[in-house]
Design a protein around this motif. Structure first.
Motif, PDB file in Angstrom:
ATOM      1  N   ALA A  20     -51.665  97.685 -21.451  1.00 16.80           N
ATOM      2  CA  ALA A  20     -52.165  96.333 -21.165  1.00 16.80           C
ATOM      3  C   ALA A  20     -52.946  95.790 -22.370  1.00 16.80           C
ATOM      4  O   ALA A  20     -52.785  94.629 -22.754  1.00 16.80           O
ATOM      5  N   ILE A  21     -53.768  96.627 -22.962  1.00 18.25           N
ATOM      6  CA  ILE A  21     -54.544  96.185 -24.131  1.00 18.25           C
ATOM      7  C   ILE A  21     -53.625  95.985 -25.326  1.00 18.25           C
ATOM      8  O   ILE A  21     -53.768  95.003 -26.060  1.00 18.25           O
ATOM      9  N   GLU A  66     -62.970  98.093 -22.343  1.00 17.82           N
ATOM     10  CA  GLU A  66     -62.119  99.018 -23.102  1.00 17.82           C
ATOM     11  C   GLU A  66     -61.724  98.424 -24.452  1.00 17.82           C
ATOM     12  O   GLU A  66     -61.763  99.105 -25.478  1.00 17.82           O
ATOM     13  N   SER A 114     -63.523  95.680 -16.799  1.00 22.29           N
ATOM     14  CA  SER A 114     -63.245  97.043 -17.273  1.00 22.29           C
ATOM     15  C   SER A 114     -62.226  96.993 -18.422  1.00 22.29           C
ATOM     16  O   SER A 114     -62.351  97.739 -19.401  1.00 22.29           O
ATOM     17  N   LEU A 115     -61.239  96.110 -18.328  1.00 21.77           N
ATOM     18  CA  LEU A 115     -60.260  95.946 -19.401  1.00 21.77           C
ATOM     19  C   LEU A 115     -60.943  95.415 -20.674  1.00 21.77           C
ATOM     20  O   LEU A 115     -60.695  95.894 -21.782  1.00 21.77           O
ATOM     21  N   CYS A 144     -54.823 103.063 -29.368  1.00 23.86           N
ATOM     22  CA  CYS A 144     -54.999 102.668 -27.964  1.00 23.86           C
ATOM     23  C   CYS A 144     -53.818 103.180 -27.157  1.00 23.86           C
ATOM     24  O   CYS A 144     -52.664 102.986 -27.535  1.00 23.86           O
ATOM     25  N   ASP A 145     -54.123 103.807 -26.019  1.00 27.97           N
ATOM     26  CA  ASP A 145     -53.038 104.276 -25.168  1.00 27.97           C
ATOM     27  C   ASP A 145     -52.902 103.440 -23.895  1.00 27.97           C
ATOM     28  O   ASP A 145     -52.168 103.807 -22.991  1.00 27.97           O
ATOM     29  N   ASN A 146     -53.607 102.299 -23.848  1.00 22.70           N
ATOM     30  CA  ASN A 146     -53.508 101.406 -22.701  1.00 22.70           C
ATOM     31  C   ASN A 146     -52.515 100.291 -23.038  1.00 22.70           C
ATOM     32  O   ASN A 146     -52.792  99.422 -23.875  1.00 22.70           O
TER      33      ASN A 146
END
Length: 194
Positions: A54-55, A130, A126-127, A50-52
């Protein structure tokens, strides 16, 4: 003269199976502990893939059950809590608590039906979508790993394993007489006496 037990097996045959049965029981325990330990391994896989940010941050305090409820919502959305509970075998009270936490984390949102303020439907944000997709990718990775693992066994071995797992699903370990066993299957195969 050979002695037989109530189930019709020879006493010597049962005694010779005991060490193997004990080994199998120990191995089941080891497999269970291994599966429980994989929660961390799965979380690490998701973080690596994962490159987010926030996640990645959310994954640190998101439970496996929360991920399963998010997965259910992602698959069925828009969906109510009762459907999630029924379809995935998660108690209604747990679904209610978890959906509150997922809402607070910004992963799902509530939606009310236009003419019904009691019925609450859940959708991923949307989060949340993902994270749902990342979780799906993890399950595809696990499935590929299981397939690779099982490829080393021949068809006969896989049929035995499938039979054992099928029987296990239908058997109570606490009340073994409650589920079908080999003796029950043998009796069912015999024609009724007249």
């Amino acid at each position: 003269m050979e002695h037989t037990s109530n189930s019709g097996r020879r006493a010597g045959e049962q005694d010779s199976k005991e060490p193997l049965i004990r080994q199998i029981m120990e191995l089941f325990g080891q497999v269970q502990r291994r599966i429980e330990a994989e929660d961390d391994e799965e979380r690490q896989w998701m973080v690596r893939n994962c490159d987010n940010a926030a996640i990645v941050g959310l994954l640190k305090d998101t439970t496996v059950t929360e991920l399963h409820v998010l997965d259910a919502i992602g698959r069925l959305e828009p969906v109510n809590g009762i459907t999630v509970s029924r379809q995935f075998g998660i108690p209604k009270g747990s679904v209610s608590k978890i959906t509150r936490r997922l809402t607070a984390k910004g992963l799902i949102q509530k939606q009310f039906l236009p003419n019904n303020k009691k019925e609450v439907l859940f959708r991923t944000t949307s989060l949340g979508r993902e994270l749902f997709r990342l979780h799906e990718a993890l399950h595809r990775q696990i499935e590929q790993g299981v397939v690779r693992f099982l490829q080393k066994y021949d068809d006969a071995e896989l049929r035995v394993l499938a039979r054992i797992l099928q029987d296990s699903v239908q058997t109570s370990w606490v009340n073994p007489q409650a589920g079908p066993g080999p003796e029950d299957e043998a009796r069912e195969a015999e024609p009724p006496s007249v």
